[in-house]
Design a protein around this motif. Structure first.
Motif, PDB file in Angstrom:
ATOM      1  N   LEU A 181      -0.308   1.721 -16.594  1.00 15.18           N
ATOM      2  CA  LEU A 181       0.520   0.849 -17.781  1.00 15.18           C
ATOM      3  C   LEU A 181       0.838  -0.272 -17.082  1.00 15.18           C
ATOM      4  O   LEU A 181       0.673  -1.526 -17.788  1.00 15.18           O
ATOM      5  N   ALA A 182       0.683  -0.530 -15.882  1.00 14.83           N
ATOM      6  CA  ALA A 182       1.789  -1.859 -15.764  1.00 14.83           C
ATOM      7  C   ALA A 182       1.100  -2.259 -13.992  1.00 14.83           C
ATOM      8  O   ALA A 182       1.711  -2.292 -13.511  1.00 14.83           O
ATOM      9  N   PRO A 183       0.366  -2.571 -13.609  1.00 12.38           N
ATOM     10  CA  PRO A 183      -0.335  -2.795 -12.840  1.00 12.38           C
ATOM     11  C   PRO A 183      -0.627  -4.067 -12.318  1.00 12.38           C
ATOM     12  O   PRO A 183       0.312  -4.630 -11.453  1.00 12.38           O
ATOM     13  N   ALA A 184       0.458  -5.236 -13.222  1.00 10.15           N
ATOM     14  CA  ALA A 184       0.972  -7.101 -13.194  1.00 10.15           C
ATOM     15  C   ALA A 184       1.815  -6.861 -12.144  1.00 10.15           C
ATOM     16  O   ALA A 184       1.614  -7.116 -11.573  1.00 10.15           O
ATOM     17  N   LEU A 185       2.351  -6.074 -12.226  1.00 12.98           N
ATOM     18  CA  LEU A 185       3.976  -5.652 -12.037  1.00 12.98           C
ATOM     19  C   LEU A 185       3.798  -4.972 -10.824  1.00 12.98           C
ATOM     20  O   LEU A 185       4.646  -6.140  -9.885  1.00 12.98           O
ATOM     21  N   ILE A 186       3.074  -4.510 -10.420  1.00  9.40           N
ATOM     22  CA  ILE A 186       2.583  -4.191  -8.903  1.00  9.40           C
ATOM     23  C   ILE A 186       2.318  -5.415  -8.566  1.00  9.40           C
ATOM     24  O   ILE A 186       2.138  -5.233  -7.072  1.00  9.40           O
ATOM     25  N   ASN A 187       1.444  -5.573  -8.729  1.00 11.77           N
ATOM     26  CA  ASN A 187       1.274  -6.524  -8.193  1.00 11.77           C
ATOM     27  C   ASN A 187       1.491  -8.611  -7.659  1.00 11.77           C
ATOM     28  O   ASN A 187       1.416  -9.139  -7.223  1.00 11.77           O
ATOM     29  N   MET A 188       3.144  -7.992  -8.136  1.00 13.78           N
ATOM     30  CA  MET A 188       3.940  -9.206  -7.651  1.00 13.78           C
ATOM     31  C   MET A 188       5.024  -8.971  -6.532  1.00 13.78           C
ATOM     32  O   MET A 188       5.434  -9.687  -6.224  1.00 13.78           O
ATOM     33  N   ILE A 189       4.705  -7.553  -5.884  1.00  9.98           N
ATOM     34  CA  ILE A 189       5.022  -7.220  -4.741  1.00  9.98           C
ATOM     35  C   ILE A 189       4.684  -7.818  -3.561  1.00  9.98           C
ATOM     36  O   ILE A 189       3.794  -7.618  -2.899  1.00  9.98           O
ATOM     37  N   PRO A 190       5.292  -8.497  -2.976  1.00  7.74           N
ATOM     38  CA  PRO A 190       4.774  -9.006  -1.508  1.00  7.74           C
ATOM     39  C   PRO A 190       4.758  -8.223  -0.479  1.00  7.74           C
ATOM     40  O   PRO A 190       5.526  -7.165  -0.350  1.00  7.74           O
ATOM     41  N   LEU A 191       3.859  -8.945   0.062  1.00  5.75           N
ATOM     42  CA  LEU A 191       3.492  -7.316   1.287  1.00  5.75           C
ATOM     43  C   LEU A 191       4.248  -7.554   2.273  1.00  5.75           C
ATOM     44  O   LEU A 191       4.273  -6.135   2.807  1.00  5.75           O
ATOM     45  N   ALA A 192       5.116  -9.039   2.432  1.00  5.93           N
ATOM     46  CA  ALA A 192       6.397  -8.372   3.478  1.00  5.93           C
ATOM     47  C   ALA A 192       7.491  -7.648   3.147  1.00  5.93           C
ATOM     48  O   ALA A 192       7.743  -6.653   4.359  1.00  5.93           O
ATOM     49  N   ALA A 193       7.164  -7.130   1.785  1.00  8.42           N
ATOM     50  CA  ALA A 193       8.842  -6.433   1.607  1.00  8.42           C
ATOM     51  C   ALA A 193       8.390  -4.756   2.009  1.00  8.42           C
ATOM     52  O   ALA A 193       8.962  -4.006   2.748  1.00  8.42           O
ATOM     53  N   LEU A 194       6.623  -4.344   1.297  1.00  5.93           N
ATOM     54  CA  LEU A 194       6.765  -3.634   1.634  1.00  5.93           C
ATOM     55  C   LEU A 194       6.523  -3.029   3.513  1.00  5.93           C
ATOM     56  O   LEU A 194       6.918  -1.900   3.963  1.00  5.93           O
ATOM     57  N   GLY A 195       5.332  -4.186   4.478  1.00  3.68           N
ATOM     58  CA  GLY A 195       5.931  -4.340   5.721  1.00  3.68           C
ATOM     59  C   GLY A 195       7.510  -3.935   6.495  1.00  3.68           C
ATOM     60  O   GLY A 195       7.797  -2.750   7.166  1.00  3.68           O
ATOM     61  N   ALA A 196       8.845  -4.498   5.684  1.00  2.25           N
ATOM     62  CA  ALA A 196       9.385  -4.044   5.936  1.00  2.25           C
ATOM     63  C   ALA A 196      10.528  -2.989   5.725  1.00  2.25           C
ATOM     64  O   ALA A 196      10.728  -1.861   6.702  1.00  2.25           O
TER      65      ALA A 196
END
Length: 527
Positions: free
Chosen positions: A348-363
């Motif tokens: 239902l909310a893929p657009a919200l996921i697409n706002m997450i920076p890759l750098a945050a996931l890397g950290a």
């Protein structure tokens, strides 16, 4: 002991009675799992959505096939090294050639299906006990080396840079990452690192109730919007998750690369899952025991189904399982709820996921890697015994210099050499010499020559066969050496016997010299 009438069970009655705490815990674990599943997928060279597929399937399959009440099934950082190695060897280009990347991904899925079938066979043929064979120091060395590799690979991603090169090359370039980093992306990554590493030191109860990965997302998404980060620095999931289903290509299964990674996925994945399930059993407030063969079956079914639709490999994952316990889960339905929340949110909310920076996931993954290879692990091994530290470090160096299978083989070989130096007869490395004496007051297992990791499974079976006796004793007075693996596992069995209202007594160590003050330290016969 806990009254068995008060122990929650993952059946129809438990589903109705404990739906409230299980639903709440499932939701809180979902908040942790969402960014981690995305980050692990990308670190593996898979599409970001692949980790979500895995967690959804793990939530369903784990609930149905496993009796492990509190484990959370899903993608794990510990398998990143295997997964990225697999797609890389199949031709993954990290985006330079999208067609080649898709081909590599599908070939890796074919390998994942076969590995999952092998894990099913592990469960059917009751191979769960094989997890008892590997020495703890070598296993911890394997996990620490995986942590080092994750740290080395994800630190440049956190700072907006590429991560090409071997782990040792990447580690050598660490100072240059901070001078060459992308200014805005690097700032987001550093803020994420500060949150992840600083969060455990916070003493504010209300704030600590919010998972650190969620805080990272809540802080970095607005920063990413403020800086106007390009799509190349943000997560990319499709608007229709079902349109992202990808099916495997089995043409690489019979190749040398395919065989290598089938072995790695099935063996290392099973070992990690068994270790996690055992760790969760030890912190389960109700002291419930997992059927490890059943859990392997569940993991195998889950991995087969996941790879068939484009998902990552899964295990019983310890970090999310620990969060599940801390959040008050009662039964395995919390695992199912966490998967259902992921399904609904991503649908239902893929657009919200697409706002997450890759750098945050890397950290987040840098933090995970650091925890796997924490300095505390080195200190712990030293306290258990200097020879355990040698095995631990040898495994790490072996993995970093070669690969996972060769590395853990090096760790085991070093342990064998240490045993030979300490006077263990060669024959007793392969054959257990133990006699059983029965009497009116119980039974005694008398071990001769040595008691070491390679014969532990045989000793364990002999002890378990005596559980009907009033008392069981293990006499080690006739041994030249009792290694850390056996001491550690015997201490665990003492607790298991006690919880079942029986007794297990370890005898005959008065004439042995311990390698350290740790109660599980290896011991040699005094000369």
């Amino acid at each position: 002991m806990v009254d068995t009438g008060d122990i929650p069970q993952g059946n129809g009655s438990g589903f109705k009675r404990y739906w409230g705490p299980d639903l709440l815990s499932g939701f809180l674990v979902f908040l942790i799992a969402l960014p981690l599943c995305l980050g692990i997928s990308l670190a593996c060279g898979y599409p970001a959505i692949a980790g979500i597929f895995t967690a959804i399937i793990g939530g369903i399959v784990g609930t149905v096939f496993s009796n492990s009440e509190l484990t959370i099934k899903g993608p794990a950082a510990g398998l990143i090294v295997i997964a990225i190695g697999c797609v890389t060897d199949f031709g993954f280009t990290a985006g330079r050639d999208p067609a080649a990347d898709i081909d590599a991904y599908r070939l890796a899925l074919g390998v994942g299906v076969v590995a999952g079938v092998i894990q099913i066979l592990f469960g059917v043929f009751r191979s769960g006990i094989l997890g008892e064979f590997f020495p703890p120091a070598a296993v911890h060395g394997l996990l620490a080396s995986i942590g080092v590799i994750i740290f080395a690979k994800q630190l440049p991603v956190t700072l907006g840079l590429g991560s090409e090169g071997t782990p040792l090359e990447l580690l050598a370039r660490i100072p240059s990452y901070f001078t060459d980093m992308h200014p805005q992306v690097g700032l987001i990554g550093i803020i994420s690192l500060v949150i992840m590493f600083g969060y455990p030191f916070l003493k504010i109860p209300g704030l600590r109730a919010i998972p650190a990965p969620l805080v990272v997302v809540l802080v970095t998404v607005p920063l990413g919007l403020h800086y106007g980060l390009g799509r190349e620095f943000l997560v990319d999931v499709p608007s229709n998750m079902f349109g992202a289903l990808t099916f495997p290509d089995f043409s690489g299964v019979a190749t040398a690369t395919g065989v290598k990674y089938i072995i790695l996925f099935s063996l290392i994945g099973s070992l990690e899952s068994l270790l996690s399930a055992k760790a969760v059993d030890q912190i389960d407030p109700y002291r419930r025991k997992t059927n490890y063969d059943g859990d392997l079956l569940a993991i195998g079914v889950g991995n087969t189904a996941s790879a068939l639709v484009g998902g990552l490999p899964m295990i019983s994952e310890i970090v999310r399982s620990k969060a599940n316990i801390d959040n008050g889960a009662k039964t395995r339905f919390a695992n199912m709820y966490h998967g259902m929340f992921l399904l609904v949110f991503v649908a239902l909310a893929p657009a919200l996921i697409n706002m997450i920076p890759l750098a945050a996931l890397g950290a987040m993954l840098v933090f995970t890697g650091f925890r796997l290879a924490s300095p505390k692990e080195f200190v712990h091994m030293y306290h258990v015994g200097r020879e355990q530290l040698v095995i631990f470090v040898a495994t790490i160096v072996g993995v970093l210099a070669t690969d996972l299978l060769v590395g853990i083989g090096i760790g085991i070989l070093v342990k064998v050499l240490i045993h030979l130096v300490n006077g263990v007869p060669v024959a007793s490395l392969f054959r257990l010499r133990a006699d059983i004496d029965r009497s009116e007051d119980g039974a005694t297992v008398k071990v001769n020559d040595s008691a070491v990791f390679s014969t532990w499974i045989g000793l364990k079976k002999r002890i378990e066969a005596l559980k009907g006796e009033t008392a069981v004793r293990v006499d080690l007075s006739g041994t030249t050496l009792v290694d850390h693996t056996v001491m550690d596992r015997l201490r665990e069995m003492e607790k298991e016997f006690e919880e079942e209202g029986a007794s297990l007594e370890i005898r005959g160590l008065e004439g042995h010299h311990p390698f350290s003050d740790d109660p599980t330290a290896a011991r040699t016969k005094k000369s």
